[in-house]
Design a protein around this motif. Structure first.
Motif, PDB file in Angstrom:
ATOM      1  N   MET A   1       0.842  -1.175   0.000  1.00  0.00           N
ATOM      2  CA  MET A   1       0.000   0.000   0.000  1.00  0.00           C
ATOM      3  C   MET A   1       0.886   1.237   0.000  1.00  0.00           C
ATOM      4  N   SER A   2       0.532   2.201  -0.773  1.00  0.00           N
ATOM      5  CA  SER A   2       1.336   3.409  -0.914  1.00  0.00           C
ATOM      6  C   SER A   2       1.113   4.340   0.275  1.00  0.00           C
TER       7      SER A   2
ATOM      8  N   GLY B   1      15.584   2.214 -11.616  1.00  0.00           N
ATOM      9  CA  GLY B   1      15.624   1.250 -10.526  1.00  0.00           C
ATOM     10  C   GLY B   1      15.270   1.898  -9.204  1.00  0.00           C
ATOM     11  N   VAL B   2      14.411   1.236  -8.448  1.00  0.00           N
ATOM     12  CA  VAL B   2      14.033   1.701  -7.113  1.00  0.00           C
ATOM     13  C   VAL B   2      14.272   0.554  -6.144  1.00  0.00           C
TER      14      VAL B   2
ATOM     15  N   ARG C   1       9.743   0.680  -2.963  1.00  0.00           N
ATOM     16  CA  ARG C   1       8.787   0.732  -4.072  1.00  0.00           C
ATOM     17  C   ARG C   1       7.399   1.091  -3.555  1.00  0.00           C
ATOM     18  N   SER C   2       6.621   1.750  -4.410  1.00  0.00           N
ATOM     19  CA  SER C   2       5.254   2.200  -4.096  1.00  0.00           C
ATOM     20  C   SER C   2       5.234   3.321  -3.060  1.00  0.00           C
ATOM     21  N   HIS C   3       6.303   4.119  -3.031  1.00  0.00           N
ATOM     22  CA  HIS C   3       6.362   5.275  -2.130  1.00  0.00           C
ATOM     23  C   HIS C   3       6.638   6.576  -2.882  1.00  0.00           C
ATOM     24  N   GLY C   4       6.447   6.580  -4.200  1.00  0.00           N
ATOM     25  CA  GLY C   4       6.609   7.807  -4.969  1.00  0.00           C
ATOM     26  C   GLY C   4       8.012   8.047  -5.496  1.00  0.00           C
TER      27      GLY C   4
ATOM     28  N   PHE D   1       2.916   0.625 -13.401  1.00  0.00           N
ATOM     29  CA  PHE D   1       3.511   1.882 -12.945  1.00  0.00           C
ATOM     30  C   PHE D   1       3.550   2.903 -14.079  1.00  0.00           C
ATOM     31  N   TYR D   2       4.059   2.496 -15.237  1.00  0.00           N
ATOM     32  CA  TYR D   2       4.154   3.423 -16.370  1.00  0.00           C
ATOM     33  C   TYR D   2       2.777   3.853 -16.857  1.00  0.00           C
TER      34      TYR D   2
END
Length: 157
Positions: free
Chosen positions: A1-2, A91-92, A97-100, A135-136
């Motif tokens: 969850m973001s 790359g994250v 991930r999912s944090h902006g 995401f894209y």
């Protein structure tokens, strides 16, 4: 969850141009993407890219200064289509991930491209990376073509 947008803004201290000291963290992130490499190799690649005026690498730092993401973008003029910029890689960190982070890096890449008079930005993504595709798409990118990528190792001369 973001996280909430306010929290996400607090998590990312800044997006900035990459520097040679970032090579170790970028190597870790490349490994997480499935492209294992070394700090020295990344440092060499970064130096080569830095000499190219039509390329840029940006990193995202969290508030303690830890690099948690990177993006490589370049302008790629082609004969058959309008001048474009392409994302060479993004790359994250798996834990971020999912944090902006990815969105902040995309925003920076898009701004960099616009500053160079580029109106189209493309990205290639492996067919297996469904999460990246979503995401894209959330960022406004549209899948316009499916193609095969061919590879050949050239013999040394």
């Amino acid at each position: 969850m973001s996280a909430s947008p306010a929290l996400e803004a607090q998590l990312i201290a800044r997006v900035r141009p990459a520097c040679p000291d970032d090579a170790a963290r970028i190597a870790v992130l490349c490994d997480q993407l499935g492209y294992p490499t070394t700090t020295d190799v990344i440092r060499e690649r970064m130096a080569e890219i830095a000499r190219e005026k039509c390329h840029a690498i940006f990193v995202a730092e969290e508030t303690s200064g830890l690099v948690v993401g990177w993006i490589h973008i370049y302008v790629c003029p082609q004969l058959e289509v309008e001048r474009q910029a392409e994302i060479g890689g993004l790359g994250v960190d798996e834990g971020w991930r999912s944090h902006g982070i990815g969105r902040a890096l995309l925003d920076q890449a898009e701004q960099w491209a616009r500053q160079r008079g580029v109106s189209q930005l493309i990205v290639r993504s492996n067919i297996a990376r469904k999460r990246a595709h979503a995401f894209y798409e959330r960022a406004g990118y549209v899948c316009f073509k499916t193609s095969r990528v061919f590879f050949k190792t050239l013999p040394s001369s």
